[in-house]
Design an enzyme around this catalytic site. Sequence first.
Site, mmCIF file in Angstrom:
data_model
loop_
_atom_site.group_PDB
_atom_site.id
_atom_site.type_symbol
_atom_site.label_atom_id
_atom_site.label_comp_id
_atom_site.label_asym_id
_atom_site.label_seq_id
_atom_site.Cartn_x
_atom_site.Cartn_y
_atom_site.Cartn_z
ATOM 1 N N GLU A 76 0.824 -1.213 0.000
ATOM 2 C CA GLU A 76 0.000 0.000 0.000
ATOM 3 C C GLU A 76 0.857 1.261 0.000
ATOM 4 O O GLU A 76 0.650 2.191 0.787
ATOM 5 C CB GLU A 76 -0.966 -0.020 1.188
ATOM 6 C CG GLU A 76 -1.873 -1.246 1.156
ATOM 7 C CD GLU A 76 -2.983 -1.233 2.193
ATOM 8 O OE1 GLU A 76 -2.762 -0.720 3.302
ATOM 9 O OE2 GLU A 76 -4.073 -1.749 1.877
ATOM 10 N N ASP A 116 -8.505 -8.810 3.409
ATOM 11 C CA ASP A 116 -8.223 -7.795 4.417
ATOM 12 C C ASP A 116 -9.296 -7.773 5.501
ATOM 13 O O ASP A 116 -10.117 -6.852 5.536
ATOM 14 C CB ASP A 116 -8.137 -6.415 3.736
ATOM 15 C CG ASP A 116 -7.568 -5.355 4.663
ATOM 16 O OD1 ASP A 116 -7.023 -5.712 5.708
ATOM 17 O OD2 ASP A 116 -7.673 -4.163 4.330
ATOM 18 N N GLU A 159 -12.393 -2.738 11.930
ATOM 19 C CA GLU A 159 -12.400 -1.901 10.728
ATOM 20 C C GLU A 159 -13.572 -2.213 9.805
ATOM 21 O O GLU A 159 -14.285 -1.312 9.366
ATOM 22 C CB GLU A 159 -11.073 -2.085 9.991
ATOM 23 C CG GLU A 159 -10.993 -1.291 8.705
ATOM 24 C CD GLU A 159 -9.640 -1.416 8.016
ATOM 25 O OE1 GLU A 159 -8.737 -2.074 8.565
ATOM 26 O OE2 GLU A 159 -9.498 -0.844 6.921
HETATM 27 C C1 GCV Z 1 -2.267 0.098 8.546
HETATM 28 C C2 GCV Z 1 -5.914 -2.141 5.491
HETATM 29 C C3 GCV Z 1 -6.271 -0.926 6.295
HETATM 30 C C4 GCV Z 1 -5.094 0.006 6.455
HETATM 31 C C5 GCV Z 1 -3.943 -0.781 7.073
HETATM 32 C C6 GCV Z 1 -3.639 -1.967 6.162
HETATM 33 C C7 GCV Z 1 -2.532 -2.839 6.712
HETATM 34 O O1 GCV Z 1 -5.705 -1.810 4.167
HETATM 35 O O2 GCV Z 1 -7.347 -0.281 5.694
HETATM 36 O O3 GCV Z 1 -5.477 1.061 7.284
HETATM 37 O O4 GCV Z 1 -2.798 0.023 7.240
HETATM 38 O O5 GCV Z 1 -4.784 -2.746 6.031
HETATM 39 O O6 GCV Z 1 -2.867 -3.859 7.302
HETATM 40 O O7 GCV Z 1 -1.368 -2.519 6.560
#
Ligand code: GCV
Length: 685
Positions: free
Chosen positions: A289, A368, A396
């Site tokens: 990411e 995720d 989340e």
């Molecule tokens: C910390 C998902 C979440 C992100 C998180 C990512 C990860 O994409 O939305 O906020 O980043 O996972 O686990 O690195």
Amino acid sequence: MAYSKAWLNYQVVENIRFPFDTLYAETGDKRIQIAAQELQVAAKELAKIKLSLVSDSSQIQRAAKENGAIPAARVVKGGIFLEIDGEMQNEESYRISRQGRGLVVCGGGESGLLYGTFALIRIMQTDPQLLSKICSGKQTVEQAPANPLRMLNHWDNVDGSIERGYAGNSFFFVGNELVIDGRTRDYARLLASVGINGTVINNVNVRGAATELITERCLPQLSRLAELFSSYGVKLYLSLNFAAPIELGGLATCDPLDGQVQDFWKKKMEQVYAKVPSLGGFLVKADSEGRPGPFTYGRNHAEGANMLARAIRPYGGLIIWRCFVYNCRQDWRDRKTDRARAGYDNFMPLDGQFDDNVILQIKNGPMDFQVREPVSPLFSGLKETNMMLEVQAAQEYTGQQRHLCYLVPMWREILDFKTYAAGKGGDGADSVADIVSGRLYGQGNCGMAAVANTGDDENWTGHDMAAANFYGFGRLAFDTALTAEEIAREWVRCTYGCNREILDCMLPMLLSSWETYEKYTSPLGIGWMVNPSHHYGPNVDGYEYDRWGTYHYSDCRGMGVDRTMSGTGYVSQYNEPNCSMYEDIKTCPEELLLFFHHVPYTYRLKTGKTLIQHIYDSHFEGAMQAQNMLLNFDSLKHILPPGAFERIHTRLKVQADHAKEWRDRINTYYFRISGIPDEKGRTIY
Ligand code: GCV
């Protein structure tokens, strides 16, 4: 701000049998000192007993001798001995047993003794019958932790915000400074009480000022924090920025094979460990990411991780390397790229290439943290690599701690998943629990981690009942044989005391909440239908035409992702017979049907219902269950402590209303797109 004691809320237990008046413990070590204090407080608050402490070793020895000589039956009151037994299975294991007229809490080491003490307190809080059996010598309790590493991962930013935080701000960081106060101590105490032995305090997305945590400016505070944590048997870990050689060292590269980069890390580790010798190591999110990583330099993840592992090796540190690596710039028109495949495709070819102080941390599913995903196939595939299971206590995608969603039943299922890593006809000891505990491959650097759901809210977790996930993670990681129900019972009793009405109301709420949430949001493994970015609330096409690779492919005939051999081929990443089970629509577990198959709306499920009817029914049922939860909870109005009822009630009301919004949005979308009416003639807009 005042804050709750969470599950360490010691309240008088009526008719408790605890016939002890003296506590014998050599309190030279901080952990033993804390164990003794904790037991004194608990005895006073739970049993109204004042335990006087004897810490002089010759007095203790004398008492122990006398204790052994007197038969238990003749004596009414005795002492409790906190002891270390070097012969025990491991440092962190404990035993609680009656000996003579005394009760002995024994640890394989100081941490084990602390865990044993908290276990005794938990038994005092929750199980009078067991307590009485232990006190009368009829039962001994013995336990060794199932997983070597039991960690929390905080996604706290140094500016005090928390990524995916739903319980206020960070209690570690305020305005780029690390804070150490009473709350930090109480946090460590909560961790120790459930057996969590490591914590990463900063976000894996290490940016800007956070990179400076490993500079001289921050090391003295980190050293104090590490020391405080150590006194509770908890190791401090940090997240690290792979690009630190550029951002802190002024180098032009962070190529892991570059001599200057290697030198930077060598010196950096030397500097960090000189000040924080008990640091456990670092967690790394690389090439994920948008975060920097070895790919930029044409290197692979083993080269990246091993470079750090070699720099940290002299200090006994670990590099925990996350496998959340996928292409987040996909084109939705491209039906071949499947995000679910990415973890396995990236890491499987590297099996056996990681140093032994590297652990790969693998999210429970290939996507995720959706409400339902299959287990990541990396657990089935990797054989010569240390592995750690990552789950998310922070909700989340599961209601953001505004909705009740007790996640332990999900984690339980994940741990029980049979990987067939030991072969198709193997002896069966190859579940995810067998793998991440190190049992299957004889590994020592492995275990479980949870993304933390805490913040500086008065109840730690935003929703009072979300604390069950915090508690539950620790308990399950320590003892993977526990059921979700046992853990829920314990949590309710420890938090609210032995009140039958509270237990009878909260237990079914907790145990049904995951399924309820799944029913009114995205059942059958489809996931995702949330608003982009903040991930709260229904939006069927929120990610459909996006770059993140998270699709449902709904059209007028059907929906779901074909991940069979004729589709993206993702099923091939599983061992047999799992691969064939998922491949065949008839044997694919229905709760994952749309994860693995593109299915016509008229397809009949095992219940005889069509897919579309199942979607309608599931959303109506889920919304109704959320409403019922709110109504049932009313019975606790005058029973729960002040504040708690209102806080939980407010959130359950939000949940019930919001569940209806989910129901109507999803059902309307599928009614409009399929043109098939609800057989039961309910209102769909
Ligand atoms: C910390 C998902 C979440 C992100 C998180 C990512 C990860 O994409 O939305 O906020 O980043 O996972 O686990 O690195």
